[in-house]
Write an enzyme that holds these catalytic residues in place. Structure first.
Site, PDB file in Angstrom:
ATOM      1  N   ARG A 179      -5.569  -4.509  -0.772  1.00 44.59           N
ATOM      2  CA  ARG A 179      -4.778  -4.975  -1.915  1.00 44.59           C
ATOM      3  C   ARG A 179      -4.542  -6.476  -1.763  1.00 44.59           C
ATOM      4  O   ARG A 179      -4.298  -6.969  -0.648  1.00 44.59           O
ATOM      5  CB  ARG A 179      -3.428  -4.259  -1.989  1.00 44.59           C
ATOM      6  N   GLU A 190      -3.937  -9.882 -10.090  1.00 44.50           N
ATOM      7  CA  GLU A 190      -5.192  -9.358 -10.648  1.00 44.50           C
ATOM      8  C   GLU A 190      -5.036  -9.197 -12.141  1.00 44.50           C
ATOM      9  O   GLU A 190      -3.999  -8.688 -12.575  1.00 44.50           O
ATOM     10  CB  GLU A 190      -5.526  -7.993 -10.027  1.00 44.50           C
ATOM     11  N   HIS A 203     -12.306  -6.069  -7.897  1.00 42.55           N
ATOM     12  CA  HIS A 203     -11.706  -4.777  -7.542  1.00 42.55           C
ATOM     13  C   HIS A 203     -12.650  -3.611  -7.889  1.00 42.55           C
ATOM     14  O   HIS A 203     -12.304  -2.743  -8.698  1.00 42.55           O
ATOM     15  CB  HIS A 203     -10.334  -4.603  -8.225  1.00 42.55           C
TER      16      HIS A 203
HETATM   17  P1  NAP Z   1      -5.123   5.564   4.644  1.00 33.84           P
HETATM   18  O1  NAP Z   1      -6.083   6.615   5.097  1.00 33.84           O
HETATM   19  O2  NAP Z   1      -3.712   5.945   4.387  1.00 33.84           O
HETATM   20  O3  NAP Z   1      -5.190   4.395   5.730  1.00 33.84           O
HETATM   21  C1  NAP Z   1      -4.305   3.351   5.789  1.00 33.84           C
HETATM   22  C2  NAP Z   1      -4.138   2.931   7.235  1.00 33.84           C
HETATM   23  O4  NAP Z   1      -3.328   1.755   7.279  1.00 33.84           O
HETATM   24  C3  NAP Z   1      -3.457   3.990   8.108  1.00 33.84           C
HETATM   25  O5  NAP Z   1      -4.253   4.221   9.228  1.00 33.84           O
HETATM   26  C4  NAP Z   1      -2.145   3.337   8.500  1.00 33.84           C
HETATM   27  O6  NAP Z   1      -1.790   3.595   9.835  1.00 33.84           O
HETATM   28  C5  NAP Z   1      -2.498   1.867   8.416  1.00 33.84           C
HETATM   29  N1  NAP Z   1      -1.338   0.980   8.281  1.00 33.84           N
HETATM   30  C6  NAP Z   1      -0.233   1.128   7.523  1.00 33.84           C
HETATM   31  N2  NAP Z   1       0.584   0.068   7.687  1.00 33.84           N
HETATM   32  C7  NAP Z   1      -0.022  -0.764   8.582  1.00 33.84           C
HETATM   33  C8  NAP Z   1       0.302  -2.002   9.175  1.00 33.84           C
HETATM   34  N3  NAP Z   1       1.459  -2.611   8.888  1.00 33.84           N
HETATM   35  N4  NAP Z   1      -0.577  -2.562  10.043  1.00 33.84           N
HETATM   36  C9  NAP Z   1      -1.714  -1.944  10.372  1.00 33.84           C
HETATM   37  N5  NAP Z   1      -2.088  -0.758   9.838  1.00 33.84           N
HETATM   38  C10 NAP Z   1      -1.250  -0.188   8.962  1.00 33.84           C
HETATM   39  O7  NAP Z   1      -5.635   4.870   3.319  1.00 33.84           O
HETATM   40  P2  NAP Z   1      -7.145   4.649   2.821  1.00 33.84           P
HETATM   41  O8  NAP Z   1      -7.584   5.794   2.006  1.00 33.84           O
HETATM   42  O9  NAP Z   1      -7.964   4.241   3.989  1.00 33.84           O
HETATM   43  O10 NAP Z   1      -6.915   3.419   1.820  1.00 33.84           O
HETATM   44  C11 NAP Z   1      -6.378   2.198   2.294  1.00 33.84           C
HETATM   45  C12 NAP Z   1      -6.041   1.281   1.138  1.00 33.84           C
HETATM   46  O11 NAP Z   1      -7.230   0.761   0.587  1.00 33.84           O
HETATM   47  C13 NAP Z   1      -5.352   1.954  -0.057  1.00 33.84           C
HETATM   48  O12 NAP Z   1      -3.953   2.056   0.129  1.00 33.84           O
HETATM   49  C14 NAP Z   1      -5.714   1.066  -1.222  1.00 33.84           C
HETATM   50  O13 NAP Z   1      -4.686   0.138  -1.462  1.00 33.84           O
HETATM   51  C15 NAP Z   1      -6.978   0.354  -0.742  1.00 33.84           C
HETATM   52  N6  NAP Z   1      -8.158   0.714  -1.549  1.00 33.84           N
HETATM   53  C16 NAP Z   1      -8.808  -0.254  -2.263  1.00 33.84           C
HETATM   54  C17 NAP Z   1      -9.930   0.081  -2.994  1.00 33.84           C
HETATM   55  C18 NAP Z   1     -10.684  -0.951  -3.792  1.00 33.84           C
HETATM   56  O14 NAP Z   1     -11.190  -0.620  -4.859  1.00 33.84           O
HETATM   57  N7  NAP Z   1     -10.821  -2.172  -3.313  1.00 33.84           N
HETATM   58  C19 NAP Z   1     -10.396   1.404  -3.020  1.00 33.84           C
HETATM   59  C20 NAP Z   1      -9.715   2.349  -2.288  1.00 33.84           C
HETATM   60  C21 NAP Z   1      -8.596   1.998  -1.549  1.00 33.84           C
HETATM   61  P3  NAP Z   1      -1.230   5.015  10.372  1.00 33.84           P
HETATM   62  O15 NAP Z   1      -2.371   5.959  10.245  1.00 33.84           O
HETATM   63  O16 NAP Z   1      -0.906   4.708  11.778  1.00 33.84           O
HETATM   64  O17 NAP Z   1      -0.070   5.345   9.506  1.00 33.84           O
END
Ligand code: NAP
Length: 332
Positions: free
Chosen positions: A238, A267, A286
């Site tokens: 993000r 955005e 995005h």
């Molecule tokens: P996820 O499985 O929930 O993974 C997020 C990870 O971030 C978790 O491992 C969490 O750690 C970690 N985290 C949370 N706070 C943190 C911090 N302060 N420092 C370091 N790590 C931290 O989510 P995901 O499915 O991988 O998606 C991640 C993000 O990608 C989404 O929230 C979304 O905003 C973004 N995204 C963007 C697109 C795009 O089109 N560009 C597409 C999809 C997703 P823990 O496991 O230890 O809690």
């Protein structure tokens, strides 16, 4: 005449037929998101809302929408929705985790490789007629094989990005609030370190955390200064996780070598934004999850969530499962 009314904030790449069997469905068909006042009116008049990350679902809206039984977002991130208020009001919020993991990891790698090997610069160089000869020192980039990849947030997408790095024999460092299992660390040959160490050691830093109060502007001047001057920064998570002015300073002063980002703050980014003048920055609009099959699965998942919410069933993919434990739900 159906019992329920659902507002869908954009045309979706999946059939609404299963939803139309139980609800009167109104779809916003314009290419731009619905204006906030209209969204508010629709939320108040609806039992279900199927929305996108471009729709701010705030506390005032949720509190006014007394018939609302479910909010279903077609995205995995949900930072546009006031989850605390939704939970307090007993409104389950759905999202679409998992189905977009590979598409987003692929786009992360597309950006990573494009930045490492200066693909976009090379394309502009060629089209502008500057390719006059084979230059031994022209457009030199970074070798990825054997380099160190630092993953900030080793969740679903971070892990998929790390798996792809194994094919390049990269060393993986990661930060995450919670340590990952020894099995996963072994599979990825990944080591959990503090953010400072990750920034200092990595040749490529990739951000994969959700946007939350703890990650807002996680990357500012200090973090970019802690990185190698040869490092590449990738953000497909993000935009607001990064201070955009600090990113501009880091790229224009040579604190880091290059960046590639799929997300910006705000955005869409304005065409006059100074970031767009930088040669060593690649920006995409995005499109992390933008493959035909992935977007269809996301839409189907969002439809399944809204149907479950209308029927009073547990959402298959619920952001705030606390709603199922709250007495406030019965009071509604
Ligand atoms: P996820 O499985 O929930 O993974 C997020 C990870 O971030 C978790 O491992 C969490 O750690 C970690 N985290 C949370 N706070 C943190 C911090 N302060 N420092 C370091 N790590 C931290 O989510 P995901 O499915 O991988 O998606 C991640 C993000 O990608 C989404 O929230 C979304 O905003 C973004 N995204 C963007 C697109 C795009 O089109 N560009 C597409 C999809 C997703 P823990 O496991 O230890 O809690």
């Amino acid at each position: 005449m159906h019992q329920y009314k659902v507002f869908v904030t954009r045309q979706l790449p999946a059939s609404l037929a299963p939803l139309e069997q139980i609800a009167e469905v109104e779809v916003w068909t314009e290419p731009q998101p619905p204006p906030h006042t209209l969204l508010m009116e629709q939320a108040i008049a609806s039992d279900g809302l199927l929305c996108l990350l471009t729709d701010p679902i705030d506390s005032a809206m949720l509190s006014s929408a007394t018939d609302l039984k479910v909010v279903s977002q077609m995205a995995v991130g949900y930072d546009n929705i006031d989850i605390e208020t939704a939970t307090h009001l007993g409104i389950p919020v759905g999202h679409t985790p998992g189905v977009l993991t590979n598409a987003t990891a692929d786009l992360t790698w597309a950006l990573l490789m494009a930045a490492a090997r200066r693909v976009v610069e090379g394309d502009r160089f060629t089209r502008s007629g500057q390719w006059n000869t084979w230059d031994p020192a022209g457009l030199l980039g970074l070798d990825l094989v054997g380099a160190t990849l630092g993953i900030v947030g080793l969740g679903r997408i971070g892990t998929a990005v790390a798996r792809r790095a194994l094919g390049f024999d990269m060393h993986i460092l990661y930060t995450s609030p919670n340590p990952k299992s020894p099995e996963l660390e072994q599979e990825l040959k990944a080591r959990r370190v503090k953010l400072e160490e990750l920034l200092a050691e990595s040749d490529v830093v990739a951000v994969h955390t959700p946007l939350s109060p703890s990650t807002y502007h996680l990357f500012g001047d200090r973090q970019f200064q802690q990185m190698k001057s040869s490092a590449i920064f990738i953000n497909t998570a993000r935009g607001s996780i990064v201070d955009p002015a600090a990113l501009h300073r880091a790229l224009s002063t040579g604190a880091i070598a290059a960046a590639a980002i799929d997300v910006t703050d705000p955005e869409p980014i304005e065409v006059t934004n100074p970031l767009l003048t930088l040669k060593n920055l690649i920006i995409t609009p995005h499109i992390g999850s933008a493959s035909h099959a992935t977007r269809k699965k996301m839409a189907q998942m969002a439809i399944a969530n809204v149907i479950a919410g209308l029927k009073g069933e547990r959402l298959p993919h619920c952001v705030n499962p606390d709603v199922y434990r709250q007495s406030v739900r019965e009071e509604r």
